[in-house]
Design a protein around this motif. Structure first.
Motif, mmCIF file in Angstrom:
data_model
loop_
_atom_site.group_PDB
_atom_site.id
_atom_site.type_symbol
_atom_site.label_atom_id
_atom_site.label_comp_id
_atom_site.label_asym_id
_atom_site.label_seq_id
_atom_site.Cartn_x
_atom_site.Cartn_y
_atom_site.Cartn_z
ATOM 1 N N HIS A 1 1.432 -12.876 -19.931
ATOM 2 C CA HIS A 1 1.467 -13.210 -18.504
ATOM 3 C C HIS A 1 2.404 -14.369 -18.207
ATOM 4 C CE1 HIS A 1 -2.942 -11.603 -18.563
ATOM 5 N NE2 HIS A 1 -2.051 -10.626 -18.626
ATOM 6 N N TYR A 2 2.891 -14.378 -16.964
ATOM 7 C CA TYR A 2 3.687 -15.496 -16.454
ATOM 8 C C TYR A 2 3.719 -15.394 -14.933
ATOM 9 C CZ TYR A 2 7.437 -11.948 -16.169
ATOM 10 O OH TYR A 2 8.179 -10.813 -15.896
ATOM 11 N N GLN A 3 4.107 -16.494 -14.303
ATOM 12 C CA GLN A 3 4.295 -16.518 -12.848
ATOM 13 C C GLN A 3 5.793 -16.627 -12.583
ATOM 14 O OE1 GLN A 3 -0.060 -18.335 -11.533
ATOM 15 N NE2 GLN A 3 1.729 -19.591 -11.143
ATOM 16 N N ILE A 4 6.356 -15.656 -11.913
ATOM 17 C CA ILE A 4 7.828 -15.637 -11.707
ATOM 18 C C ILE A 4 8.238 -16.733 -10.714
ATOM 19 C CG2 ILE A 4 7.779 -13.888 -9.875
ATOM 20 C CD1 ILE A 4 10.393 -14.274 -12.774
ATOM 21 N N GLN A 5 7.350 -17.034 -9.787
ATOM 22 C CA GLN A 5 7.538 -18.223 -8.927
ATOM 23 C C GLN A 5 6.448 -19.202 -9.331
ATOM 24 O OE1 GLN A 5 10.079 -18.498 -6.771
ATOM 25 N NE2 GLN A 5 10.729 -16.413 -7.277
ATOM 26 N N LYS A 6 6.711 -20.475 -9.113
ATOM 27 C CA LYS A 6 5.742 -21.491 -9.551
ATOM 28 C C LYS A 6 5.361 -21.282 -11.028
ATOM 29 C CE LYS A 6 3.904 -21.944 -4.884
ATOM 30 N NZ LYS A 6 2.721 -21.814 -3.995
ATOM 31 N N PRO A 7 6.386 -21.155 -11.888
ATOM 32 C CA PRO A 7 6.073 -20.921 -13.307
ATOM 33 C C PRO A 7 5.238 -22.049 -13.900
ATOM 34 C CG PRO A 7 8.384 -21.505 -13.035
ATOM 35 C CD PRO A 7 7.840 -21.301 -11.661
ATOM 36 N N GLN A 8 4.306 -21.694 -14.776
ATOM 37 C CA GLN A 8 3.383 -22.664 -15.346
ATOM 38 C C GLN A 8 3.792 -23.070 -16.766
ATOM 39 O OE1 GLN A 8 0.004 -19.986 -14.976
ATOM 40 N NE2 GLN A 8 -0.997 -21.438 -13.582
ATOM 41 N N GLY A 9 3.797 -24.372 -17.002
ATOM 42 C CA GLY A 9 3.781 -24.854 -18.379
ATOM 43 C C GLY A 9 2.325 -24.820 -18.819
ATOM 44 N N LYS A 10 2.055 -24.535 -20.084
ATOM 45 C CA LYS A 10 0.678 -24.423 -20.582
ATOM 46 C C LYS A 10 0.507 -25.191 -21.886
ATOM 47 C CE LYS A 10 0.430 -19.888 -18.442
ATOM 48 N NZ LYS A 10 0.610 -18.447 -18.652
ATOM 49 N N LEU A 11 -0.586 -25.956 -21.927
ATOM 50 C CA LEU A 11 -0.964 -26.647 -23.157
ATOM 51 C C LEU A 11 -2.282 -26.023 -23.621
ATOM 52 C CD1 LEU A 11 -0.486 -28.910 -25.240
ATOM 53 C CD2 LEU A 11 -1.710 -30.476 -23.688
ATOM 54 N N THR A 12 -2.214 -25.276 -24.714
ATOM 55 C CA THR A 12 -3.336 -24.400 -25.085
ATOM 56 C C THR A 12 -4.060 -24.919 -26.330
ATOM 57 O OG1 THR A 12 -2.113 -22.977 -26.629
ATOM 58 C CG2 THR A 12 -1.940 -22.436 -24.286
ATOM 59 N N ARG A 13 -5.350 -24.605 -26.428
ATOM 60 C CA ARG A 13 -6.115 -24.914 -27.634
ATOM 61 C C ARG A 13 -7.361 -24.050 -27.700
ATOM 62 N NH1 ARG A 13 -9.974 -29.636 -27.540
ATOM 63 N NH2 ARG A 13 -10.760 -29.815 -25.419
ATOM 64 N N VAL A 14 -7.971 -24.021 -28.867
ATOM 65 C CA VAL A 14 -9.172 -23.201 -29.087
ATOM 66 C C VAL A 14 -10.298 -24.136 -29.546
ATOM 67 C CG1 VAL A 14 -10.204 -21.426 -30.588
ATOM 68 C CG2 VAL A 14 -7.924 -21.087 -29.624
ATOM 69 N N VAL A 15 -11.444 -24.065 -28.886
ATOM 70 C CA VAL A 15 -12.555 -24.959 -29.242
ATOM 71 C C VAL A 15 -13.663 -24.220 -29.994
ATOM 72 C CG1 VAL A 15 -12.108 -26.636 -27.401
ATOM 73 C CG2 VAL A 15 -13.632 -24.684 -26.967
ATOM 74 N N GLN A 16 -13.581 -22.900 -30.018
ATOM 75 C CA GLN A 16 -14.531 -22.104 -30.818
ATOM 76 C C GLN A 16 -13.821 -20.831 -31.264
ATOM 77 O OE1 GLN A 16 -16.747 -19.027 -31.941
ATOM 78 N NE2 GLN A 16 -16.343 -18.937 -29.749
ATOM 79 N N GLY A 17 -13.863 -20.558 -32.552
ATOM 80 C CA GLY A 17 -13.242 -19.343 -33.069
ATOM 81 C C GLY A 17 -11.766 -19.554 -33.355
ATOM 82 N N SER A 18 -11.015 -18.434 -33.310
ATOM 83 C CA SER A 18 -9.571 -18.513 -33.602
ATOM 84 C C SER A 18 -8.826 -17.399 -32.877
ATOM 85 C CB SER A 18 -9.326 -18.413 -35.117
ATOM 86 O OG SER A 18 -9.751 -17.156 -35.583
ATOM 87 N N VAL A 19 -7.589 -17.705 -32.511
ATOM 88 C CA VAL A 19 -6.735 -16.718 -31.833
ATOM 89 C C VAL A 19 -5.332 -16.794 -32.419
ATOM 90 C CG1 VAL A 19 -7.994 -17.166 -29.661
ATOM 91 C CG2 VAL A 19 -5.704 -18.129 -29.965
ATOM 92 N N TYR A 20 -4.571 -15.730 -32.210
ATOM 93 C CA TYR A 20 -3.129 -15.750 -32.497
ATOM 94 C C TYR A 20 -2.458 -15.897 -31.147
ATOM 95 C CZ TYR A 20 1.363 -14.459 -34.614
ATOM 96 O OH TYR A 20 2.666 -14.460 -35.060
ATOM 97 N N ASP A 21 -1.815 -17.046 -30.940
ATOM 98 C CA ASP A 21 -1.277 -17.414 -29.630
ATOM 99 C C ASP A 21 0.227 -17.178 -29.627
ATOM 100 O OD1 ASP A 21 -1.428 -20.403 -27.510
ATOM 101 O OD2 ASP A 21 -1.754 -18.287 -27.053
ATOM 102 N N VAL A 22 0.741 -16.503 -28.593
ATOM 103 C CA VAL A 22 2.138 -16.069 -28.578
ATOM 104 C C VAL A 22 2.831 -16.496 -27.287
ATOM 105 C CG1 VAL A 22 3.620 -13.989 -28.485
ATOM 106 C CG2 VAL A 22 1.691 -14.084 -30.077
ATOM 107 N N ALA A 23 4.075 -16.918 -27.418
ATOM 108 C CA ALA A 23 4.907 -17.228 -26.251
ATOM 109 C C ALA A 23 6.237 -16.500 -26.400
ATOM 110 C CB ALA A 23 5.136 -18.737 -26.153
#
Ligand SMILES: Cc1cn([C@H]2C[C@H](O)[C@@H](COP(=O)(O)OP(=O)(O)O[C@H]3O[C@H](C)C(=O)[C@H](O)[C@H]3O)O2)c(=O)[nH]c1=O
Length: 184
Positions: A62-84
């Motif tokens: 996902h992304y916003q084509i207008q008002k694009p968001q910077g994101k600071l991500t983290r996981v507090v339970q479990g695990s994920v594969y995070d992609v940009a």
């Protein structure tokens, strides 16, 4: 806090200092001064988000084509594969992607600047995914690219069959996606 630029250097892997003791641990999950010094640029965050998902759920890309968001991500339970994914058409890494495992155990964070699509797949039985954004949610500007786009060819963890939202089942192919002329 250790900050490591990834293969797409604007994307940063952030590893906060964890203070462990007999009670458990403490860490600063965000510090504006330290973050701004690490980036060499001021970003302010306007929204904190929290999603919980079961194993195999894939949210994105996902992304916003207008008002694009910077994101600071983290996981507090479990695990994920995070992609940009780099959607800045004048970038030398346009169409490139990076992926990292974020987990409660490694306490890693990912800084994804404006100009990128973002998504993750849950590796654990369940995961709590928290992230700060530099722009407010603007659904009218939200866009989605297929997780399995053949051009992007993201190397998701093979063992999982993604569980997708209706929105993500109808996401665009990268070749048809709106992209960014520039993003600062
Ligand atoms: C993103 C967002 C959603 N919502 C509402 C809209 C829906 O009623 C519900 C679920 O939304 P959605 O299915 O879009 O949630 P995700 O699939 O987790 O979307 C996120 O997935 C990937 C990982 C992203 O990076 C984006 O931040 C975001 O698009 O929450 C809000 O009220 N505010 C918000 O900021």
């Amino acid at each position: 806090m250790k900050v490591t630029p990834l293969e797409i250097p604007e994307i940063l892997l952030i590893e906060p200092k964890v203070f462990g003791d007999e009670r458990g641990f403490f860490l600063e999950s965000f510090n504006q001064k330290v973050f701004s010094e690490a980036l060499g640029k001021e970003y302010s965050f306007v929204q904190d988000n929290h999603s919980r998902s079961a194993k195999g759920v894939l949210r994105g890309l996902h992304y916003q084509i207008q008002k694009p968001q910077g994101k600071l991500t983290r996981v507090v339970q479990g695990s994920v594969y995070d992609v940009a994914v780099d959607l800045r058409k004048n970038s030398p890494t346009f169409g490139g992607w990076v992926g990292v495992e974020l987990s409660e155990k490694n306490q890693r964070q990912l800084w994804v600047p404006p100009g990128f699509a973002h998504g993750f797949i849950v590796l654990s039985e369940s995961a709590d995914f928290l992230y700060k954004t530099t722009e407010y949610y603007a659904p009218e500007h939200e866009r989605a690219i297929r997780w399995d786009d053949p051009t992007l060819a993201i190397d998701w963890p093979a063992a999982l069959t993604p569980i997708l939202s209706q929105k993500d089942l109808k996401a665009s192919y990268f070749k048809d996606a709106e992209v960014f002329d520039e993003c600062n």
